[in-house]
Enzyme design. Structure first.
Site, PDB file in Angstrom:
ATOM      1  N   HIS A   1       0.848  -1.190   0.000  1.00 48.11           N
ATOM      2  CA  HIS A   1       0.000   0.000   0.000  1.00 48.11           C
ATOM      3  C   HIS A   1       0.884   1.240   0.000  1.00 48.11           C
ATOM      4  O   HIS A   1       1.920   1.288   0.664  1.00 48.11           O
ATOM      5  CB  HIS A   1      -0.916  -0.005   1.226  1.00 48.11           C
ATOM      6  CG  HIS A   1      -2.076   0.947   1.098  1.00 48.11           C
ATOM      7  ND1 HIS A   1      -1.960   2.290   1.370  1.00 48.11           N
ATOM      8  CD2 HIS A   1      -3.358   0.739   0.727  1.00 48.11           C
ATOM      9  CE1 HIS A   1      -3.134   2.879   1.166  1.00 48.11           C
ATOM     10  NE2 HIS A   1      -3.996   1.964   0.773  1.00 48.11           N
ATOM     11  N   HIS A   2       0.469   2.261  -0.767  1.00 47.09           N
ATOM     12  CA  HIS A   2       1.300   3.453  -0.942  1.00 47.09           C
ATOM     13  C   HIS A   2       1.491   4.229   0.363  1.00 47.09           C
ATOM     14  O   HIS A   2       2.435   5.008   0.492  1.00 47.09           O
ATOM     15  CB  HIS A   2       0.679   4.354  -2.011  1.00 47.09           C
ATOM     16  CG  HIS A   2       1.626   5.403  -2.530  1.00 47.09           C
ATOM     17  ND1 HIS A   2       2.976   5.206  -2.639  1.00 47.09           N
ATOM     18  CD2 HIS A   2       1.406   6.669  -2.970  1.00 47.09           C
ATOM     19  CE1 HIS A   2       3.550   6.291  -3.137  1.00 47.09           C
ATOM     20  NE2 HIS A   2       2.625   7.199  -3.328  1.00 47.09           N
ATOM     21  N   SER A   3       0.604   4.033   1.331  1.00 45.21           N
ATOM     22  CA  SER A   3       0.781   4.708   2.615  1.00 45.21           C
ATOM     23  C   SER A   3       1.993   4.162   3.367  1.00 45.21           C
ATOM     24  O   SER A   3       2.501   4.811   4.289  1.00 45.21           O
ATOM     25  CB  SER A   3      -0.472   4.527   3.479  1.00 45.21           C
ATOM     26  OG  SER A   3      -0.697   3.150   3.743  1.00 45.21           O
TER      27      SER A   3
END
Length: 481
Positions: free
Chosen positions: A115-117
């Site tokens: 996930h990009h977070s």
């Protein structure tokens, strides 16, 4: 909001069962480092919970796949497109690792999704460098989840020099804090000024600002299915073009992308008269530090899609990126985070309210360039041949173009919404042809300067006839799906 890495390796000649053996060995590694042991807790307040090793189901995260014959780049692209279309289950830590065998030419691939977070582009490359070794003889190497951002560094390269403890301590003494407080008003004023210029622009026509981009087919609502295509060049070709035109490697990259999108939209009779605007992420990550999370801000640049001649297009892009860089505030840490949050607030509001893709877009496309390892890397003696980024999409942004350099190559991944962008692979093909067109235009201009007795001193300042991209040699994509 998931991003991924597609890395292709050569199977060692003396170990034909390499992938199966690697999978079996990695299944027995149950040590997890951040961010691979982080679980999202949505209530009562969204936060990350660090799980124990025995709380993570490795069989869910580690997958073993094989391509159908003939195992070409097309079959690989179809599989990657399908894998990247699937949302990750938030009941588990947000990552997957797929080992893919059966690729023609004695190769195999690893598709790693997070996930990009958790990880941004620069953080992902730093993690890759920790996972892979520069030593072809290194064996029994740990999998990505056992390395993470805090586990052992397997690169085999010397560590960067650390900041001396005395210098680090000086940042927290009384005079430094007082000086920082005294500069607070100046920093706030600078942020306010640069934010206003970023959002509303100035009287400089070359400056690109958000929400001035024309609406295109890249900027509607998106759906779950993805398409993925790739293109690559020797990085020296881009450097040579940059040197000849007085620009940067990134200016050449944006020029090539602008030409490819211009031709693609023109063939669909969907090219707007105004130039497309790119959102260009800029890393503000420190040289040292934890790689979890994001450390980026953004600038906006024209793509010159209203200009047929590639040299003139690059000139416009060079002027636009120069102004965009001048706009960025010279601050770091929390001040840069605050600037980025305010700059992106209109877009984030659209995403939160679910209205992205319904009005005028903040930009037409996200284009990112991340420097990767300069030297050859290995995994248990298996040579890394190519690496491509597979990026994220969102409503209002149906196309993402991200490049990463590796071992003398410049590798580009094109990620698109399957329902919004017909024949995505054509954009990747045109990107190859546009570099050919730019090089041809530079060569013609240099020849004209020479015929004029070098009156321009060898600089590319005289106008030339537009280059017809359709007449350039065809470069096929390496992967599409």
């Amino acid at each position: 909001m998931q991003v991924a890495m597609l890395a292709t390796f050569s199977v060692p000649e003396d170990r034909p069962e390499f992938v199966g053996e690697l999978y079996a060995r990695w299944r027995d590694v149950h040590q997890f480092q951040p961010p691979f042991n982080y679980l999202l807790r949505a209530t009562p307040v969204p936060s990350w919970q660090e799980l124990g090793d025995d709380e993570i189901d490795l069989d869910y995260h580690l997958r073993h796949s094989a391509l159908p014959r003939p195992g070409s780049q097309r079959e690989l692209g179809v599989l990657v497109s399908r894998l990247h279309s699937a949302k990750m289950d938030r009941r588990y830590p947000l990552w997957e690792c797929h080992l893919i065998e059966g690729l023609e030419g004695g190769q195999w691939s690893m598709y790693m999704k997070v996930h990009h977070s958790q990880i941004d582009g620069v953080g992902g490359v730093r993690l890759l460098k920790r996972i892979l070794s520069a030593d072809p003889e290194a064996r029994e190497m740990l999998p990505p989840w056992a390395v993470g951002t805090r586990g052992p560094d397997q690169s085999g390269l010397p560590d960067r020099p650390k900041v001396p403890e005395q210098r680090a301590a000086e940042r927290h003494d009384g005079p430094s804090l007082l000086r920082l407080a005294g500069e607070g008003v100046e920093v706030a004023s600078s942020l306010g000024r640069t934010y206003a210029e970023s959002l509303v622009g100035t009287n400089e026509s070359a400056r690109a600002v958000p929400f001035r981009a024309p609406k295109t087919l890249f900027n509607g609502r998106i759906h779950t299915p993805r398409r993925f295509a790739t293109q690559h060049y020797p990085i020296d070709r881009l450097r040579k073009a940059a040197n000849a035109t007085g620009g940067s490697l990134n200016d050449v990259f944006l020029t090539v992308c602008g030409g490819a999108l211009r031709r693609y939209l023109d063939e669909l009779d969907a090219l707007p008269p105004e130039p497309l605007i790119a959102n260009v992420p800029v890393s503000v990550r420190a040289e040292e530090g934890d790689g979890v999370g994001n450390a980026i801000t953004f600038l906006y640049s024209t793509l010159g899609t209203d200009i047929a001649d590639p040299v003139e297009r690059m000139r416009a892009i060079k002027a636009s990126t120069r102004l965009g860089k001048q706009r960025l505030p010279h601050v770091g840490g929390l001040a840069m985070d605050a600037y980025t949050a305010v700059l992106m607030a209109p877009f984030l509001s659209q995403a939160i309210l679910g209205i992205g893709g319904r009005g005028r877009p903040a930009s037409n496309v996200v284009i990112s360039n991340v420097p990767g390892p300069a030297e050859t890397r290995y995994l248990d003696g298996s040579r890394l041949e190519e690496i491509y980024p597979v990026s994220l999409l969102f409503n209002g942004q149906a196309l993402n173009i991200t490049a990463v350099s590796y071992d003398g190559q410049f590798n580009i991944g094109f990620t698109g919404c399957r329902d919004s962008i017909p024949s995505l692979q054509r954009i990747a093909v045109y990107a190859g042809e546009e570099l050919d067109a730019l090089e041809a235009a530079i060569e013609r201009r240099s020849a004209r300067s020479a015929r004029r007795g070098r009156s321009t001193g060898g600089r590319l300042d005289d106008p030339v006839e537009p280059v017809a991209a359709k007449d350039a040699p065809v470069s096929a994509t390496r992967t599409s799906g």
